[in-house]
Enzyme design. Structure first.
Site, PDB file in Angstrom:
ATOM      1  CB  CYS A  31      81.435 -23.096  75.265  1.00  0.00           C
ATOM      2  SG  CYS A  31      80.054 -23.167  74.092  1.00  0.00           S
ATOM      3  CG  ASP A  38      82.757 -26.253  77.627  1.00  0.00           C
ATOM      4  OD1 ASP A  38      81.665 -25.979  78.162  1.00  0.00           O
ATOM      5  OD2 ASP A  38      82.978 -26.087  76.417  1.00  0.00           O
ATOM      6  CB  VAL A  53     102.257 -40.293  76.129  1.00  0.00           C
ATOM      7  CG1 VAL A  53     101.290 -40.724  77.219  1.00  0.00           C
ATOM      8  CG2 VAL A  53     102.294 -38.777  76.007  1.00  0.00           C
ATOM      9  CD  GLU A  54     107.261 -36.644  80.642  1.00  0.00           C
ATOM     10  OE1 GLU A  54     107.289 -36.643  81.889  1.00  0.00           O
ATOM     11  OE2 GLU A  54     106.869 -35.674  79.963  1.00  0.00           O
ATOM     12  CG  LEU A  55     102.462 -39.768  83.011  1.00  0.00           C
ATOM     13  CD1 LEU A  55     102.285 -40.305  84.423  1.00  0.00           C
ATOM     14  CD2 LEU A  55     101.191 -39.920  82.211  1.00  0.00           C
ATOM     15  CE1 TYR A  72      81.888 -29.442  76.396  1.00  0.00           C
ATOM     16  CE2 TYR A  72      79.887 -30.680  75.977  1.00  0.00           C
ATOM     17  CZ  TYR A  72      80.563 -29.704  76.673  1.00  0.00           C
ATOM     18  OH  TYR A  72      79.924 -29.004  77.654  1.00  0.00           O
ATOM     19  CD  GLU A  73      80.559 -32.754  69.820  1.00  0.00           C
ATOM     20  OE1 GLU A  73      79.405 -32.989  70.213  1.00  0.00           O
ATOM     21  OE2 GLU A  73      81.075 -31.618  69.908  1.00  0.00           O
TER      22      GLU A  73
END
Length: 116
Positions: A31, A38, A53-55, A72-73
């Site tokens: 935060c 968070d 996407v490769e994990l 967060y946003e």
């Protein structure tokens, strides 16, 4: 955050629309107001075009947020922007669900749809 960590591989079925869902239930950031950690769950849903996407690279990309002071946003939209740039999907959605802080939970959803 380092979007250059994201690696991709060729989608073997680019002519078929199918959804990939990847869930990270152990996402962490900080935060920027309090400096406290968070904890959240990040769900990535996308319909690939030519790339996926490769994990392992996604995991290391997510770890870059661990010590970042970010709302967060902004987490949600930053992940969406970086992944859209890397994967160039037909559609993509990021859902971030955050653990309660002061009795309040937050869910942020950001979406992208390629022009047809």
């Amino acid at each position: 955050m380092k979007p250059e960590l994201l690696e991709t591989f060729e989608n073997q079925y680019p002519n078929r629309d199918y959804t990939i869902e990847i869930v990270n239930p152990e996402f962490t950031s900080v935060c920027p107001k309090t400096g406290l950690p968070d904890f959240g769950t990040i769900t990535l849903q996308y319909i690939p075009n030519k790339l996926c996407v490769e994990l392992k690279s996604l995991k290391y990309y997510y770890l870059e947020f661990r010590n970042a002071g970010i709302f967060y946003e902004n987490v949600t939209n930053k992940i969406l922007d970086d992944l859209v740039k890397a994967v160039k999907p037909k559609e993509m959605k990021i859902i971030s669900e955050w653990k309660a802080r002061g009795g309040i939970t937050t869910t942020v959803t950001a979406s992208y749809e390629a022009e047809k």
